[in-house]
Design a protein around this motif. Structure first.
Motif, PDB file in Angstrom:
ATOM      1  N   ARG A  47      27.591 -20.338   9.780  1.00 52.32           N
ATOM      2  CA  ARG A  47      28.494 -19.681   9.054  1.00 52.32           C
ATOM      3  C   ARG A  47      28.319 -19.804   7.788  1.00 52.32           C
ATOM      4  NH1 ARG A  47      33.927 -21.326  10.605  1.00 52.32           N
ATOM      5  NH2 ARG A  47      33.462 -22.963   8.996  1.00 52.32           N
ATOM      6  N   ASP A  48      28.385 -21.288   7.628  1.00 49.72           N
ATOM      7  CA  ASP A  48      28.565 -21.772   5.936  1.00 49.72           C
ATOM      8  C   ASP A  48      27.313 -22.119   5.335  1.00 49.72           C
ATOM      9  OD1 ASP A  48      31.171 -21.879   6.432  1.00 49.72           O
ATOM     10  OD2 ASP A  48      31.354 -23.724   6.921  1.00 49.72           O
ATOM     11  N   CYS A  49      26.136 -21.861   5.946  1.00 47.20           N
ATOM     12  CA  CYS A  49      24.792 -22.038   5.306  1.00 47.20           C
ATOM     13  C   CYS A  49      24.655 -21.148   4.204  1.00 47.20           C
ATOM     14  CB  CYS A  49      23.817 -21.663   6.533  1.00 47.20           C
ATOM     15  SG  CYS A  49      22.063 -22.226   6.145  1.00 47.20           S
ATOM     16  N   ASN A  50      24.085 -21.805   3.163  1.00 46.54           N
ATOM     17  CA  ASN A  50      23.982 -20.902   2.008  1.00 46.54           C
ATOM     18  C   ASN A  50      22.665 -20.471   1.667  1.00 46.54           C
ATOM     19  OD1 ASN A  50      22.133 -22.754   0.760  1.00 46.54           O
ATOM     20  ND2 ASN A  50      23.925 -24.034  -0.127  1.00 46.54           N
ATOM     21  N   LYS A  78      30.966 -29.391  15.863  1.00 48.15           N
ATOM     22  CA  LYS A  78      31.207 -28.288  15.048  1.00 48.15           C
ATOM     23  C   LYS A  78      30.258 -27.967  13.920  1.00 48.15           C
ATOM     24  CE  LYS A  78      36.092 -28.067  16.274  1.00 48.15           C
ATOM     25  NZ  LYS A  78      37.361 -28.278  15.673  1.00 48.15           N
ATOM     26  N   ASP A  79      29.628 -29.162  13.365  1.00 47.34           N
ATOM     27  CA  ASP A  79      28.636 -29.107  12.250  1.00 47.34           C
ATOM     28  C   ASP A  79      27.664 -28.279  12.825  1.00 47.34           C
ATOM     29  OD1 ASP A  79      30.055 -30.548  10.516  1.00 47.34           O
ATOM     30  OD2 ASP A  79      28.808 -32.601  11.275  1.00 47.34           O
ATOM     31  N   PRO A 101      19.637 -21.968  10.408  1.00 45.19           N
ATOM     32  CA  PRO A 101      20.911 -22.830  10.285  1.00 45.19           C
ATOM     33  C   PRO A 101      21.120 -23.749  11.267  1.00 45.19           C
ATOM     34  CG  PRO A 101      21.280 -20.480   9.626  1.00 45.19           C
ATOM     35  CD  PRO A 101      19.523 -20.546  10.193  1.00 45.19           C
ATOM     36  N   ARG A 134      28.981 -24.538  12.564  1.00 43.81           N
ATOM     37  CA  ARG A 134      29.616 -24.344  11.307  1.00 43.81           C
ATOM     38  C   ARG A 134      28.409 -24.013  10.429  1.00 43.81           C
ATOM     39  NH1 ARG A 134      32.658 -29.035  10.260  1.00 43.81           N
ATOM     40  NH2 ARG A 134      34.017 -28.247  12.101  1.00 43.81           N
ATOM     41  N   MET A 135      27.346 -24.616  10.401  1.00 37.64           N
ATOM     42  CA  MET A 135      26.215 -24.279   9.710  1.00 37.64           C
ATOM     43  C   MET A 135      25.629 -23.025   9.708  1.00 37.64           C
ATOM     44  SD  MET A 135      24.519 -25.630   6.882  1.00 37.64           S
ATOM     45  CE  MET A 135      24.723 -27.576   7.137  1.00 37.64           C
ATOM     46  N   LYS A 182      22.318 -32.418  10.639  1.00 32.91           N
ATOM     47  CA  LYS A 182      23.344 -32.870  10.184  1.00 32.91           C
ATOM     48  C   LYS A 182      24.095 -33.792  10.863  1.00 32.91           C
ATOM     49  CE  LYS A 182      27.444 -31.680   7.682  1.00 32.91           C
ATOM     50  NZ  LYS A 182      28.171 -30.641   6.912  1.00 32.91           N
ATOM     51  N   GLY A 225      22.091 -27.499  11.145  1.00 30.04           N
ATOM     52  CA  GLY A 225      23.239 -27.903  11.763  1.00 30.04           C
ATOM     53  C   GLY A 225      23.007 -29.161  12.665  1.00 30.04           C
ATOM     54  N   ARG A 277      19.228 -21.324   3.857  1.00 29.84           N
ATOM     55  CA  ARG A 277      18.563 -20.129   4.739  1.00 29.84           C
ATOM     56  C   ARG A 277      17.025 -19.805   4.224  1.00 29.84           C
ATOM     57  NH1 ARG A 277      22.046 -17.727   8.096  1.00 29.84           N
ATOM     58  NH2 ARG A 277      24.191 -17.960   7.716  1.00 29.84           N
TER      59      ARG A 277
END
Length: 169
Positions: A48-51, A41-42, A21, A45-46, A28, A25, A55
């Motif tokens: 935490r927010d990675c779907n 933060k990208d 992740p 953040r990835m 990105k 990030g 993954r």
């Protein structure tokens, strides 16, 4: 033997939950940098927010590269370049399936693997300097530079692919 198996399982868990992740990030962050939309933060953040799709796709990329590298080094390197655009495609096309992402990466890199390899060779001096400085040059300069170069490579390949031109021409 048990220690090796446990170490491998721990490595795969770290790759699945953290490293892959963060790699997406970073991709990105540097891809958005071209347009001036960078946000540090990208990168984090990835994590935490990675779907699950991102993954699993990145995890399978890790597994595939490990298995291809077991054959010999050269097939692993070739597949590494073939799958190099996977994180960027995951960002651009979250609706695509894993199979489509790998196929699209393969299409983008078709005829461009050698050029990407030569591009990576241009970083060999930075890799040597980074090893001499215990990774400090890599951490603060060379790795971000390489990520930015890879992001630019993706954007050029994508532009050329959709305009019908080959990158290597």
């Amino acid at each position: 033997a048990v220690v090796v198996v446990i170490s491998f399982i721990v490595y795969l868990a770290i790759a699945y939950f953290l490293w892959n992740p963060m790699t997406v990030g970073c991709c990105k962050f540097f891809k958005n940098g071209r347009d001036g939309r960078q946000d540090v933060k990208d990168i984090f953040r990835m994590v935490r927010d990675c779907n699950k799709t991102i993954r699993m796709t990145m995890f399978l990329k890790t597994i595939y590269l490990a298995l291809w590298s077991l054959l010999f080094i050269v097939p692993g390197v070739i597949k590494g370049y073939e799958y190099a655009m996977v994180p960027y495609l995951l960002l651009d096309h979250p609706e695509m399936s894993r199979q489509e992402i790998f196929a699209e990466s393969k299409r983008l890199m078709m005829g461009n693997k050698w050029d990407a390899f030569v591009l990576d060779l241009s970083f060999i001096g930075w890799k040597i300097l980074s090893s001499i400085t215990c990774g400090l040059v890599g951490l603060f300069y060379a790795n971000p530079y390489e990520y930015a170069t890879d992001a630019e490579l993706f954007l050029v390949l994508k532009q050329n692919y959709f305009s019908g031109r080959s990158y290597s021409n």
